[in-house]
Enzyme design. Structure first.
Site, short mmCIF file in Angstrom:
data_model
loop_
_atom_site.label_atom_id
_atom_site.label_comp_id
_atom_site.label_asym_id
_atom_site.label_seq_id
_atom_site.Cartn_x
_atom_site.Cartn_y
_atom_site.Cartn_z
CB CYS A 1 -4.53 2.87 -10.37
SG CYS A 1 -3.60 2.13 -11.44
CG ASN B 1 -7.31 1.01 -6.39
OD1 ASN B 1 -6.45 0.49 -5.38
ND2 ASN B 1 -7.04 0.90 -7.42
CE LYS C 1 4.00 3.26 -7.44
NZ LYS C 1 3.34 2.26 -6.83
CG LEU D 1 -1.57 7.68 8.26
CD1 LEU D 1 -2.75 7.45 7.77
CD2 LEU D 1 -1.29 6.82 9.71
N GLY E 1 1.45 14.56 2.11
CA GLY E 1 2.39 15.17 1.02
C GLY E 1 1.64 15.84 0.06
#
Ligand code: UGA
Length: 450
Positions: A275, A223, A338, A265, A268
């Site tokens: 997480c 992560n 997301k 990649l 934004g």
């Protein structure tokens, strides 16, 4: 051993990770008993429903939850640790480890209570498998605790098996993991886990056997790497802003080098969710405790680059509306951290919407799945039932979560309802040419001239 009964599996904690893991284990052919301390959650799961939006998960549950028409009946739920202790050969610990209030460290209290509550009911040989993301060193501590509390003593063994599922792809990632990592202390623990994961291993998922600390570290370092990759490209976006470059072209060009790669990649407004942000912070905190804080000071920078993205988006919006947000009307597309998720935990989109609102703008938000969760944590924002309604009367429209639905919006039709045709792309997934063709003023973060 020939003719041995199939393993019976329990899953403790039926949130994101646990509900998916339980359903996946039933799909793989095991008898599964899921436990949660929340009776409401259990009632929901027994109906074949989940408290979150995760593509394919409800269907998978209904295929296996006992009592559903045509279900395999292999999946049941309970709130009783006693039942779990009696039932299972393998117990997966899937409870969450949130960030501690006011600290970087992670809160281990759910994992600790799960181990304590389970251990006292382990009267025969059992393998307890931790899947939660924990600070390195936890497994060693928990193994001692388990053997102390379990009536079965050393026969109650611990293993660590970190989970790498992504929200939105949880079912696929669990049934077809890109790797299975196990931290074990005995051959029998390894053998049991090979049996549990026999199907994905036969499909070719790599199986990596290691010690406790390495298994724990694999998760936090994975992560951290992902967070670093995103912050790297977002740092390049800051430079592109200053130098009139185009971060999307830049990412495309460097991504062709397969040592770098195109994935993760996308520049934004940065990463969020339950997480990545908390994991890198907990990792820094743990490294500090271990006397290795210097090794991870770069993560501090990764975190601040990420948090700056939100501030940049607010500033870009302020500039776009002529220098002051007060009294301006802003339409916001996206609230979740997301797409393909209803999760708004530490969501950059909702955070930006909130900041704009607190600085005096009238903000109206639309999200395909995250409205209820967003409203619950940010009730003072306005919410609209569609992208068009969020855009109605807006002085500027912000694209903050990259749902496919937003890429398919018709800029001509949307242009009819806004006050000013001005759009800011915070996720770099809208097509500038398409919007400009309909006379929109288009600006994207990290692409001042694109
Ligand atoms: C993340 C990891 O990807 C999983 O491997 C891990 O198992 C999981 O955390 C976990 O620890 O349980 P997830 O939180 O579902 O999964 O979300 P990601 O897909 O990693 O996205 C994180 C954030 O990064 C999102 O806000 C996303 O919009 C952002 N992102 C992602 C970018 O800004 N740019 C990218 O190129 C990719």
């Amino acid at each position: 051993m020939a003719n041995k009964a199939p393993l019976r599996i329990t899953v403790i904690g039926t949130g994101y990770l646990g509900a998916t893991h339980a359903a996946a284990m039933a799909e793989l052919g095991f008898e599964v008993l899921g436990l949660d301390i929340s009776p409401e959650k259990i009632a929901l799961l027994e109906r074949g429903e989940t408290p979150m939006y995760e593509p394919g998960l409800d269907e998978l549950l209904r295929r296996h939850v006992a009592g559903h028409p045509d279900s395999s009946g292999r999946l049941r739920f309970t709130t009783s640790y006693e039942e779990v202790g009696e039932f299972g050969d393998v117990h997966f610990i899937c409870v969450n480890t949130p960030q501690k209030h006011g600290e970087y460290a992670c809160d281990m209290s759910y994992v600790d209570s799960a181990i304590d509550a389970l251990a006292v009911h382990l009267k025969r040989r059992a393998l307890v498998v931790g899947k939660s993301t924990v600070p390195v060193g936890s497994a060693q501590r928990l193994a001692v605790r388990l053997a102390e509390l379990a009536p079965a003593g050393q026969e109650a063994e611990l293993a660590w098996n970190p989970e790498f599922l992504r929200e939105g792809f949880a079912v696929k990632d669990t049934l077809h993991p890109d790797r299975v990592v196990v931290g074990v202390r005995s051959e029998s623990a390894e053998k049991t886990l090979r049996e549990v994961y026999a199907t994905p291993l036969a499909e070719g998922s790599p199986f990596i056997v290691t010690d406790f600390p390495t298994a724990e570290l694999v998760k936090t370092s994975a992560n951290s790497f992902l967070a670093t990759k995103i912050s790297f490209i977002n740092a390049m976006a800051e430079v592109c802003e200053a130098a009139d470059g185009d971060v999307v072209k830049l990412a495309e060009a460097i991504g062709h080098d397969d040592r770098i790669g195109k994935k993760f990649l996308r520049s934004g407004i940065g990463f969020g969710g339950g997480c990545l942000p908390k994991d890198i912070r907990a990792f820094m905190a743990r490294a500090g405790e271990l006397g290795a804080s210097e090794a991870l000071t770069f993560l501090r920078e990764v975190d601040s680059i990420n948090m700056r993205r939100r501030a940049h988006m607010v500033e870009l919006t302020r500039e776009a509306v002529g220098g002051t947000l007060l009294g301006t009307r802003i339409g916001v597309l996206g609230a979740t951290f997301k797409p393909d998720s209803d999760d708004v935990r530490d969501s950059p989109a909702l955070n930006v919407a909130g900041q704009l609102h607190l600085q005096g703008a009238q903000v109206t938000v639309y999200d395909p799945k995250g409205m209820d969760n967003a409203r619950a944590i940010f009730p003072t924002l306005r919410y609209a039932p569609s992208a068009h309604e969020a855009a109605r009367g807006a002085d500027v429209l912000l694209h903050l979560t990259e749902w496919r639905e937003f890429q398919e919006l018709d800029p001509a039709a949307l242009g009819e309802v806004v006050a000013v045709r001005r759009v800011l792309d915070g996720r770099n997934t809208l097509d500038p040419a398409m919007w400009r063709k309909e006379n929109w003023h288009f600006r994207a973060l990290g692409r001042p001239t694109a």
